[in-house]
Design a protein around this motif. Sequence first.
Motif, PDB file in Angstrom:
ATOM      1  N   MET A  26      60.709  48.789  68.604  1.00  0.00           N
ATOM      2  CA  MET A  26      61.943  48.163  69.086  1.00  0.00           C
ATOM      3  C   MET A  26      63.125  49.093  68.850  1.00  0.00           C
ATOM      4  O   MET A  26      63.320  49.593  67.737  1.00  0.00           O
ATOM      5  N   ASP A  56      64.233  50.062  78.556  1.00  0.00           N
ATOM      6  CA  ASP A  56      63.525  48.928  79.152  1.00  0.00           C
ATOM      7  C   ASP A  56      62.779  49.355  80.414  1.00  0.00           C
ATOM      8  O   ASP A  56      61.633  48.947  80.636  1.00  0.00           O
ATOM      9  N   ARG A  95      59.468  50.246  77.151  1.00  0.00           N
ATOM     10  CA  ARG A  95      59.562  50.122  75.699  1.00  0.00           C
ATOM     11  C   ARG A  95      60.417  48.908  75.334  1.00  0.00           C
ATOM     12  O   ARG A  95      61.323  48.534  76.067  1.00  0.00           O
ATOM     13  N   GLU A  96      60.137  48.345  74.168  1.00  0.00           N
ATOM     14  CA  GLU A  96      60.863  47.164  73.726  1.00  0.00           C
ATOM     15  C   GLU A  96      62.269  47.549  73.277  1.00  0.00           C
ATOM     16  O   GLU A  96      62.455  48.491  72.514  1.00  0.00           O
TER      17      GLU A  96
END
Length: 315
Positions: free
Chosen positions: A1, A48, A52-53
């Motif tokens: 994240m 995004d 990917r988070e």
Amino acid sequence: MIVTLTANPSLDRAVTLSGPLRPGEVQTARSTREDAGGKGINVARVIDAAGRETLAVLPLDDEDPFAAALRAAHVPSLAVAVHGAARANLTIADSEGTTTKINLPGVARTHADADALIAAVVSATASASWLVLAGSLPPGLPDDFYVRVIDAVRAAHDRAPLIAVDASGPALHAVVARAHPDLIKPNDEELAELAGIALDGARDLAEAVHDVARTLVPTQVGAAFVTLGAQGAVLVTADGAWHGTPPPTRVRSTVGAGDSSLAGFLLARVAGAEAEECVRTGIRYGSAAAALPGTQAPTPADLLPGDVPVRSLAP
């Protein structure tokens, strides 16, 4: 994240002309577009789009037209309720890709707004690998606001995220002086202003940037990823330094190119890439953004063909 904070988001309006900008004259635009912008939001959009988070933290008034633009961008976000609309920025791009920007200062934010933003970032970063603090600060927030954010995040989490800062002026000075970020992403002019050392115009730009960045790395910052526009970017870490040059690029708008470079760098970093590949990926994303109109977030499909040579710089 990868969490981003945009304290001063902007509704970016881009106007493309069919010829050169002629000050004082009436001209007809060839095209226009409107995007949810601000450095942290731009970074989150690229991350995004790459799958990917990410989470973009920002202040937002429910009645602000910016909310519709943010929804249209489909960026995962955490909005902190405030009063007052986000600023609007205007970019005028001519037929050669030269851009003229007019940035408004933004609505003044209160101490309560600052506390709410810090609390939101602390909550959002509980399991984050990186926190990106990006962009200018709106009126009302102190120059050391990013320092307060960093201190709060590091105090709240046993395993705090790495911190990247893309700012300039007093906000960047405060962070470097007091918070030892893991990464800063200035351009060459911002780096020189930060260090208080003029770049030697008689030398190769990458070499000159390396020497100035080395006065800050690693004593005050973990690493510096310095973007050089058409001349690529330089990465300076405790272990070495590298310079990469971009592929051939037809520039349509430079707005958001630096943000996309940072996003590309972080995408490679979280994937475990070596320093050279992080530089290469950062440059590829920055070049892709420059080839797109307005403040569009480049996707992996937008990355330009061509080699991105990366060389080591002398210690």
